[in-house]
Design an enzyme around this catalytic site. Sequence first.
Site, mmCIF file in Angstrom:
data_model
loop_
_atom_site.group_PDB
_atom_site.id
_atom_site.type_symbol
_atom_site.label_atom_id
_atom_site.label_comp_id
_atom_site.label_asym_id
_atom_site.label_seq_id
_atom_site.Cartn_x
_atom_site.Cartn_y
_atom_site.Cartn_z
ATOM 1 N N SER A 90 0.915 -1.035 0.298
ATOM 2 C CA SER A 90 -0.246 0.537 0.395
ATOM 3 C C SER A 90 0.664 1.521 -0.098
ATOM 4 C CB SER A 90 -0.849 -0.236 1.282
ATOM 5 O OG SER A 90 -0.467 0.198 1.940
ATOM 6 N N ASN A 91 2.202 1.605 0.486
ATOM 7 C CA ASN A 91 3.029 2.907 0.869
ATOM 8 C C ASN A 91 3.437 2.839 -0.713
ATOM 9 O OD1 ASN A 91 3.536 3.788 3.144
ATOM 10 N ND2 ASN A 91 3.572 2.166 3.847
ATOM 11 N N LEU B 172 10.906 -6.196 4.150
ATOM 12 C CA LEU B 172 11.570 -7.734 5.264
ATOM 13 C C LEU B 172 12.988 -7.750 5.731
ATOM 14 C CD1 LEU B 172 7.977 -8.792 6.357
ATOM 15 C CD2 LEU B 172 9.017 -6.965 6.839
ATOM 16 N N LYS B 173 13.319 -7.812 4.014
ATOM 17 C CA LYS B 173 14.632 -8.357 4.032
ATOM 18 C C LYS B 173 15.985 -6.909 3.995
ATOM 19 C CE LYS B 173 17.451 -11.085 0.547
ATOM 20 N NZ LYS B 173 18.153 -12.303 1.305
ATOM 21 N N ASN C 116 13.351 4.455 4.507
ATOM 22 C CA ASN C 116 12.538 3.586 4.945
ATOM 23 C C ASN C 116 11.091 4.007 5.882
ATOM 24 O OD1 ASN C 116 11.340 1.274 5.420
ATOM 25 N ND2 ASN C 116 12.774 0.772 6.987
ATOM 26 N N HIS D 150 8.739 3.311 8.715
ATOM 27 C CA HIS D 150 9.155 2.200 10.004
ATOM 28 C C HIS D 150 7.200 3.131 10.754
ATOM 29 C CE1 HIS D 150 10.005 -0.641 12.944
ATOM 30 N NE2 HIS D 150 9.709 0.780 13.459
ATOM 31 N N ASP E 138 16.648 0.322 10.943
ATOM 32 C CA ASP E 138 15.952 0.727 11.825
ATOM 33 C C ASP E 138 16.714 1.932 13.001
ATOM 34 O OD1 ASP E 138 13.475 0.128 10.937
ATOM 35 O OD2 ASP E 138 13.354 -1.325 12.568
ATOM 36 N N GLU F 148 0.912 7.298 6.999
ATOM 37 C CA GLU F 148 1.855 6.707 6.167
ATOM 38 C C GLU F 148 1.995 6.760 4.291
ATOM 39 O OE1 GLU F 148 3.114 2.553 6.889
ATOM 40 O OE2 GLU F 148 2.459 2.704 8.825
#
Length: 207
Positions: free
Chosen positions: A23-24, A100-101, A117, A119, A160, A189
């Site tokens: 969705s982002n 996720l990697k 990124n 978060h 992160d 977001e």
Amino acid sequence: MESAASAKPDPVRVAVFASGRGSNADALVRFSFRPEALYRIVLILSNNSTAGVREVAHRYSIPFVHLSSATHPNPDDYVVALLHTLESHAVELIALAGYLKKVPPAVVHAYRGRILNIHPALLPKFGGPGMYGLHVHRALLQAGETYTGASVHLVDEEYDTGPVIAQIRIPISPDDTPESLAARLLPYEHELYPLVLNQYARILRHC
Ligand code: GRF
């Protein structure tokens, strides 16, 4: 006649990396069609060949590339393929959107300061390994937080930990669940990430 000073620069070429529904990624693409957009999504890359983000790429006719340990069991081959893919699409900026990697150190090195990124928490709180999806919202509810939000940050070699560029903060209500928080945060977001990416693209073009 348009003067050179007012001419719009070539859009910054962005690759979106995503592992899930996308969705982002969709929000970033939609913003890129606006007149004020200074970037273009030229590639969507995923480590998951069946992720929803594949449909996003298809919807907008954006090249989709699947790269993972399934396509490249040897980690060195994987890094070479990743760098080659980015180079062949002339990618200037990378936007992680639910990826996720871990980004390999060689790619962080090649794109230092050019990987963003998003978060779903107010970093540096509730980031790091294992802090993704509902795990984040569950952890912050358990910790008794009264506010949460989303952070856009630069990506370094760890999860992160890179510098935060922008945050949006929203209150947590007593009856929030991990699911309700995730759902309430998502539209923020979708607003925040394209705006930050666009500003970043502006800076890149003017430096
Ligand atoms: C978002 O909550 C984002 O903040 C996080 O992963 C989720 C991805 O959702 N990094 P989507 O795939 O963009 O819908």
